[in-house]
Scaffold this motif. Structure first.
Motif, PDB file in Angstrom:
ATOM      1  N   SER A 156       0.853  -1.193   0.000  1.00 54.59           N
ATOM      2  CA  SER A 156       0.000   0.000   0.000  1.00 54.59           C
ATOM      3  C   SER A 156       0.884   1.237   0.000  1.00 54.59           C
ATOM      4  CB  SER A 156      -0.917   0.021   1.233  1.00 54.59           C
ATOM      5  OG  SER A 156      -0.158   0.282   2.399  1.00 54.59           O
ATOM      6  N   GLY A 157       0.281   2.364  -0.303  1.00 52.56           N
ATOM      7  CA  GLY A 157       1.022   3.614  -0.208  1.00 52.56           C
ATOM      8  C   GLY A 157       1.478   3.857   1.218  1.00 52.56           C
ATOM      9  N   MET A 158       0.613   3.553   2.181  1.00 51.34           N
ATOM     10  CA  MET A 158       0.973   3.769   3.587  1.00 51.34           C
ATOM     11  C   MET A 158       2.124   2.868   4.024  1.00 51.34           C
ATOM     12  SD  MET A 158      -0.389   6.424   4.755  1.00 51.34           S
ATOM     13  CE  MET A 158       0.562   6.283   6.244  1.00 51.34           C
ATOM     14  N   ILE A 195       5.142   4.658   2.762  1.00 46.71           N
ATOM     15  CA  ILE A 195       5.375   5.871   3.555  1.00 46.71           C
ATOM     16  C   ILE A 195       5.940   5.501   4.934  1.00 46.71           C
ATOM     17  CG2 ILE A 195       4.187   7.771   4.765  1.00 46.71           C
ATOM     18  CD1 ILE A 195       2.310   7.878   2.247  1.00 46.71           C
ATOM     19  N   TYR A 212      -1.889  13.885   3.716  1.00 49.28           N
ATOM     20  CA  TYR A 212      -2.816  12.760   3.709  1.00 49.28           C
ATOM     21  C   TYR A 212      -3.099  12.345   5.166  1.00 49.28           C
ATOM     22  CZ  TYR A 212      -4.672   8.186   2.527  1.00 49.28           C
ATOM     23  OH  TYR A 212      -5.470   7.078   2.406  1.00 49.28           O
ATOM     24  N   GLU A 249       4.525  16.923   0.880  1.00 50.85           N
ATOM     25  CA  GLU A 249       3.470  16.388   0.008  1.00 50.85           C
ATOM     26  C   GLU A 249       3.097  17.543  -0.902  1.00 50.85           C
ATOM     27  OE1 GLU A 249       0.245  13.828   1.791  1.00 50.85           O
ATOM     28  OE2 GLU A 249      -1.037  15.307   0.819  1.00 50.85           O
ATOM     29  N   ASP A 276       5.837  12.726  -0.660  1.00 50.36           N
ATOM     30  CA  ASP A 276       4.706  11.979  -1.213  1.00 50.36           C
ATOM     31  C   ASP A 276       4.354  12.656  -2.540  1.00 50.36           C
ATOM     32  OD1 ASP A 276       2.223  10.999  -1.962  1.00 50.36           O
ATOM     33  OD2 ASP A 276       1.468  10.859   0.089  1.00 50.36           O
ATOM     34  N   SER A 301       2.352  11.438  -4.925  1.00 49.72           N
ATOM     35  CA  SER A 301       1.196  10.777  -5.546  1.00 49.72           C
ATOM     36  C   SER A 301       0.390  11.720  -6.438  1.00 49.72           C
ATOM     37  CB  SER A 301       0.265  10.220  -4.468  1.00 49.72           C
ATOM     38  OG  SER A 301       0.934   9.364  -3.599  1.00 49.72           O
ATOM     39  N   TYR A 302       0.139  12.935  -5.958  1.00 51.52           N
ATOM     40  CA  TYR A 302      -0.741  13.837  -6.717  1.00 51.52           C
ATOM     41  C   TYR A 302      -0.079  14.340  -7.995  1.00 51.52           C
ATOM     42  CZ  TYR A 302      -3.755  14.054  -2.592  1.00 51.52           C
ATOM     43  OH  TYR A 302      -4.587  13.746  -1.545  1.00 51.52           O
ATOM     44  N   SER A 346       1.350   6.566  -3.634  1.00 48.67           N
ATOM     45  CA  SER A 346       0.304   5.580  -3.497  1.00 48.67           C
ATOM     46  C   SER A 346       0.016   5.073  -4.905  1.00 48.67           C
ATOM     47  CB  SER A 346      -0.963   6.202  -2.911  1.00 48.67           C
ATOM     48  OG  SER A 346      -2.019   5.281  -3.076  1.00 48.67           O
ATOM     49  N   SER A 349      -2.063   2.921  -5.614  1.00 42.12           N
ATOM     50  CA  SER A 349      -3.491   2.606  -5.703  1.00 42.12           C
ATOM     51  C   SER A 349      -4.211   3.626  -6.582  1.00 42.12           C
ATOM     52  CB  SER A 349      -4.119   2.632  -4.311  1.00 42.12           C
ATOM     53  OG  SER A 349      -3.231   2.153  -3.343  1.00 42.12           O
ATOM     54  N   LYS A 350      -3.543   4.740  -6.884  1.00 43.67           N
ATOM     55  CA  LYS A 350      -4.181   5.852  -7.586  1.00 43.67           C
ATOM     56  C   LYS A 350      -3.827   5.801  -9.074  1.00 43.67           C
ATOM     57  CE  LYS A 350      -5.275   6.587  -3.356  1.00 43.67           C
ATOM     58  NZ  LYS A 350      -4.594   7.478  -2.429  1.00 43.67           N
ATOM     59  N   VAL A 364      -4.495  -2.060  -4.366  1.00 38.68           N
ATOM     60  CA  VAL A 364      -3.868  -1.131  -3.416  1.00 38.68           C
ATOM     61  C   VAL A 364      -2.374  -1.445  -3.394  1.00 38.68           C
ATOM     62  CG1 VAL A 364      -3.755  -0.467  -0.981  1.00 38.68           C
ATOM     63  CG2 VAL A 364      -5.966  -0.960  -2.020  1.00 38.68           C
ATOM     64  N   ALA A 365      -1.533  -0.435  -3.580  1.00 39.20           N
ATOM     65  CA  ALA A 365      -0.077  -0.665  -3.607  1.00 39.20           C
ATOM     66  C   ALA A 365       0.665   0.644  -3.396  1.00 39.20           C
ATOM     67  CB  ALA A 365       0.342  -1.286  -4.933  1.00 39.20           C
ATOM     68  N   TRP A 371      -8.765   8.074  -5.779  1.00 36.82           N
ATOM     69  CA  TRP A 371      -8.755   8.836  -7.031  1.00 36.82           C
ATOM     70  C   TRP A 371      -7.749   8.140  -7.944  1.00 36.82           C
ATOM     71  CZ3 TRP A 371      -3.840  10.715  -7.939  1.00 36.82           C
ATOM     72  CH2 TRP A 371      -3.005  10.807  -6.812  1.00 36.82           C
TER      73      TRP A 371
HETATM   74  C1  LIG Z   1      -4.162   7.354  -1.066  1.00 44.84           C
HETATM   75  C2  LIG Z   1      -3.021   8.165  -0.652  1.00 44.84           C
HETATM   76  C3  LIG Z   1      -2.054   7.671   0.228  1.00 44.84           C
HETATM   77  C4  LIG Z   1      -2.152   6.298   0.859  1.00 44.84           C
HETATM   78  O1  LIG Z   1      -1.989   5.298  -0.093  1.00 44.84           O
HETATM   79  P1  LIG Z   1      -2.656   3.846   0.069  1.00 44.84           P
HETATM   80  O2  LIG Z   1      -2.252   3.163  -1.191  1.00 44.84           O
HETATM   81  O3  LIG Z   1      -4.133   4.059   0.196  1.00 44.84           O
HETATM   82  O4  LIG Z   1      -2.069   3.243   1.289  1.00 44.84           O
HETATM   83  C5  LIG Z   1      -0.990   8.476   0.541  1.00 44.84           C
HETATM   84  N1  LIG Z   1      -0.858   9.720   0.033  1.00 44.84           N
HETATM   85  C6  LIG Z   1      -1.765  10.235  -0.811  1.00 44.84           C
HETATM   86  C7  LIG Z   1      -1.562  11.598  -1.344  1.00 44.84           C
HETATM   87  C8  LIG Z   1      -2.876   9.480  -1.179  1.00 44.84           C
HETATM   88  O5  LIG Z   1      -3.796  10.006  -2.002  1.00 44.84           O
END
Ligand SMILES: *Cc1c(COP(=O)(O)O)cnc(C)c1O
Length: 384
Positions: free
Chosen positions: A81-83, A86, A107, A150, A179, A181-182, A201, A203-204, A213-214, A334
């Motif tokens: 997962s992303g967490m 992290i 987050y 972030e 982070d 991700s965005y 993350s 997962s997005k 989820v990753a 998302w």
């Molecule tokens: C969803 C998200 C996470 C967590 O990731 P998971 O894959 O749900 O564990 C962390 N940071 C951001 C910005 C996210 O959108």
């Protein structure tokens, strides 16, 4: 490295598996050795050989090579997962008594990691707004070990000056964790801007189909080597080979998906910017966004996400808007094929995030036809 090469060729050795175009899914937990000597040799170098799939797996290995190249880092690891990514990144840099500086609007579960979990182990966190690099400078302490970023951050999409913060951190021997991700894998490489550890993350955008989820962690070889033998193997937040295989498949269309979502998002923002029932749109690539220049520098391709502040008198009006949407689903997460909304008023009644205005709605733009999405927003705004 050429994007098409990374996505379609890098890490793939078709001649080893019947010239199959799609790489094999090696769904195994363990690997056998012909002799004790061979097994002993392998154990001395667990990161680079195949022994047990909590460590390394051939399908996952192809994915890691691609992810590192896409992010411009020497190496990458994937997590369940992303967490998990992290937590491993942060824990790898800290011990009891250390100090962290973290961006305020991160987050939610990242915030929880710093406050509850790390607080319990005697790690203190100072929260900064993050828009001005000076805030990080003022928060520095003798025992500051990590600056956690972030950018853009959650909901308001505020950015940090990655180059400037990375430089400040380097001057003080502090590790920066971002982070990303965005902004996504295809934004300007934060590693090249001096950031030490980049997490996503997956997962997005990277998974991209709302079916897994990753997480991903990118860093230098030396940092990954240390992390692999400690936090990665001991905390064990490992991805299944099947999910790694799905991620390789998703990467094939990542640029296409991002382009489509980004184009639609820009069109929808342009429409909402002048809608009488919308007070304000937070979108880093809007001319009205105060950090637009910084955002453009980090993310040449505009985001697929924005946050609208509705001109709503009460929570009920926000609820009427959200409940009336037909294509935009009301859901967390998302980055998938489907468009989503996430209203801050779902937090109301809970203590944690209720300081946020009740009339914010985060909008993620998926792969549906833009005109369909626009019509959906239009009808829902009229129901407000
Ligand atoms: C969803 C998200 C996470 C967590 O990731 P998971 O894959 O749900 O564990 C962390 N940071 C951001 C910005 C996210 O959108």
């Amino acid at each position: 490295m050429d994007l098409s090469y990374i996505i379609n060729r890098l890490g793939e050795e078709r001649e080893h598996y019947f010239n199959a175009v799609s790489p094999p899914l090696i769904q195994t937990s363990n690997f056998a050795f012909p002799t004790v000597e061979a097994y002993r040799k392998a154990l001395a170098n667990e990161q680079d050989v195949f022994i047990y799939s909590r460590g390394n797996n051939p399908t996952t290995d192809i994915l890691c090579k691609k992810l590192a190249a896409l992010q411009g880092s020497e190496e990458a690891l994937v997590f369940s997962s992303g967490m998990a990514a992290i937590s491993a990144a942060v824990l790898s840099q800290l011990k009891a008594g250390d100090h962290v500086i973290c961006v305020e609007n991160v987050y939610g579960w990242t915030r929880e990691l710093f406050t509850t979990l790390l607080g319990r182990y005697g790690v203190e966190t100072t929260w900064v707004d993050g828009k001005k690099t000076d805030e990080f400078k003022l928060a520095l302490r003798e025992n500051t070990r990590v600056i956690y970023l972030e950018s853009p951050n959650s909901l308001l999409l505020e950015c940090q000056d990655l180059r400037a913060v990375a430089q400040l951190a380097a001057e003080h021997g502090i590790v920066t964790v971002l982070d990303n991700s965005y902004a996504g894998l295809l934004s300007r490489s934060p590693i090249e801007m001096g950031i030490d550890v980049v997490v996503h993350s997956a997962s997005k955008y990277i998974g991209g189909h709302s079916d897994m989820v990753a997480g991903v962690l990118c860093a230098s070889s030396s940092m990954i080597k240390r992390l692999f033998n400690r936090e990665f193997m001991t905390l064990g937040g490992v991805i299944s080979p099947h999910d790694a295989w799905l991620m390789i498949r998703s990467l094939r269309t990542l640029p296409l998906r991002l382009r489509q979502s980004s184009q639609s998002a820009q069109a929808l923002v342009a429409y909402l910017d002048y809608h009488p029932r919308v007070e304000r749109v937070y979108y880093p690539h809007s001319p009205s966004f105060e950090q637009r220049e910084l955002a453009l520098d980090h993310m040449p391709e505009p985001m697929a996400m924005f946050t609208i502040q509705l001109a709503a008198q009460d929570v009920q009006a926000v609820e009427r808007f959200c409940n009336s949407l037909e294509y935009f689903l009301l859901a967390p997460s998302w980055g998938g094929h489907e468009s989503l909304v996430f209203p801050t008023c779902v937090f109301h009644g809970e203590d944690s995030r209720s300081e946020l205005p009740f009339n914010l709605v985060r909008v993620y733009v998926g792969l549906e036809e833009c005109e369909t999405l626009k019509a959906d927003l239009d009808q829902a705004l009229s129901q407000m």
